[in-house]
Scaffold this motif. Sequence first.
Motif, PDB file in Angstrom:
ATOM      1  N   CYS A  93     101.333  18.204  18.643  1.00 57.91           N
ATOM      2  CA  CYS A  93     102.539  18.916  18.213  1.00 57.91           C
ATOM      3  C   CYS A  93     103.430  17.976  17.418  1.00 57.91           C
ATOM      4  N   GLY A  94     104.444  18.547  16.796  1.00 58.87           N
ATOM      5  CA  GLY A  94     105.474  17.768  16.130  1.00 58.87           C
ATOM      6  C   GLY A  94     106.730  17.804  16.980  1.00 58.87           C
TER       7      GLY A  94
ATOM      8  N   ASN B 274     105.956  17.302  -5.895  1.00 55.62           N
ATOM      9  CA  ASN B 274     105.444  16.991  -4.562  1.00 55.62           C
ATOM     10  C   ASN B 274     104.877  18.263  -3.938  1.00 55.62           C
ATOM     11  N   PRO B 275     103.608  18.250  -3.463  1.00 54.59           N
ATOM     12  CA  PRO B 275     103.010  19.470  -2.898  1.00 54.59           C
ATOM     13  C   PRO B 275     103.792  20.048  -1.723  1.00 54.59           C
ATOM     14  N   ARG B 276     104.482  19.194  -0.967  1.00 50.14           N
ATOM     15  CA  ARG B 276     105.224  19.683   0.193  1.00 50.14           C
ATOM     16  C   ARG B 276     106.591  20.235  -0.180  1.00 50.14           C
ATOM     17  N   THR B 277     107.263  19.638  -1.152  1.00 39.58           N
ATOM     18  CA  THR B 277     108.646  20.024  -1.444  1.00 39.58           C
ATOM     19  C   THR B 277     108.787  20.875  -2.701  1.00 39.58           C
TER      20      THR B 277
ATOM     21  N   LYS C  20      96.332  27.232  10.555  1.00 42.94           N
ATOM     22  CA  LYS C  20      97.059  26.121   9.960  1.00 42.94           C
ATOM     23  C   LYS C  20      96.853  24.871  10.821  1.00 42.94           C
ATOM     24  N   SER C  21      97.913  24.254  11.348  1.00 50.82           N
ATOM     25  CA  SER C  21      97.749  23.000  12.100  1.00 50.82           C
ATOM     26  C   SER C  21      97.527  23.218  13.588  1.00 50.82           C
TER      27      SER C  21
ATOM     28  N   HIS D  76     104.177  21.490  10.262  1.00 51.87           N
ATOM     29  CA  HIS D  76     103.658  21.280   8.910  1.00 51.87           C
ATOM     30  C   HIS D  76     103.185  19.836   8.776  1.00 51.87           C
ATOM     31  N   LEU D  77     101.987  19.655   8.249  1.00 53.11           N
ATOM     32  CA  LEU D  77     101.422  18.307   8.084  1.00 53.11           C
ATOM     33  C   LEU D  77     101.786  17.686   6.741  1.00 53.11           C
TER      34      LEU D  77
END
Length: 467
Positions: free
Chosen positions: A300-301, A225-228, A82-83, A323-324
């Motif tokens: 990182c986030g 929305n692809p994220r939500t 993933k990220s 998550h990006l």
Amino acid sequence: MTAPKRLDSHLMAAQSHLQAAHKAGETGLCAYLIALAAYQRGLDVSFETFLGDDREYLGSHPDYNGNYLRISDGKSVHVFDKSRGDLSKRVHTSAADSKTLSKKLFEHGNIKTPRGASFKPGNEAGVSRFLASSSADRFVVKPEQGSLGRGVHVGLTAEDTRSVSTRQKAAFVIEEHISGSEYRVFVVGDRCVAAYERPALQVRGDGISSIEALIDARNRQRALNPRTRSSLIDKLEVAATLSRTGRSLDDIPHAFEPVTLSFVRNISAGGDNRDVTDTLPGLVGKAAVMACNATGLPNCGVDIIHDEAADVAYVLEVNSRPHLGAHSFPSLGAGAGNAVADAILDHYFPRSARNERFPELVIDIAAVKSALASGQFRSLACKRIEKGWIHRRIPLDASESEVDGLLRQLRLVCIHVEKFSYSESRHVINAFFLPRGFAGLVKTAKQNKMPVISREVDAILFGRTKR
């Protein structure tokens, strides 16, 4: 089959990427965005089912959903889960993922963080001692190791904190609650690449609709929305929050009246986010970079609360595999495009930062995921972009069957072709040709009186109409 009279090219490109992101799914969105950024700058990209256990940061479990990537510029090779790339070593990810260890690192680096302590289940005496020693009137309870906002309880009184603590099944952390604006900042190296704010989840009344109807409207938006799309607002949890203030889902708020639905601000738990990359307070950005560097992670986030009254930025935690999607597709307002994935690749493949980009190119992630899910492929590689590829965007008003027939024709002569649909009759085909193949089409068009594909498509392919 005709060309639409008006279809804005920028809108078409944005819609094409939006549709592709939807096909990636919420859990596959991170890997897709990184793969897309790598593909568009001409790097070799392959989706892997198994990376082996020779990488320090990654386990040996196979994945058939397209979340493992192998990317190369011809000289260097890096793998991603993933990220999280392979420059994130296990020792650093472990420190970041542990709330207790990361808090110690923050304190050692003089980075402000809320006062807190970790506890094992059943340690009621320790919880009582911590609460008695604190001057705060609100607290947060969260798992010692966790993500996506699962198991997080915020704004608790001391009595509620004791009650929640007795229900914990694994190690947990209690922190003093800090009031202020909450941010997620994505850091790569020594710079803040993107940031979004997590405002309190609210709906605004219109004087007619009930709170439940307003939530339903918001959820319809989130589903686009692809994220939500799979992180909808939970009405049962909202009902519990509303009951604390004597309200219910049936209440009809006044026009423009804000109604707070939840105190948990994590997007995966139904929270909102708004891009603030260009307006992020400098103090918050500085704290985010310091926190990332303290853990030793390359990117990182970082979750931060800014206490505006005291002008202090408190680092809550660092996420080694953030998550990006929320940066690209915020629930409120415009996003940062694919800037985060681009910054990650700049860090891993610095020479590629100067590569020519092909922003029109979209990966057919649905086909990739379908093939990997069959279990018959160890890896699937994207065709590497080469200089000189010729791109044509073909907007059409036609039936699905007509467009699919055209697609089959173009696959015989294109190096890369894909279809995006905006309604039952409105479609766009993205077609990429190798120079030699395109030259052959031009020659055929000059020699034949009949269209090579169709008159409408030929006009677009050979430049006899402006698109």
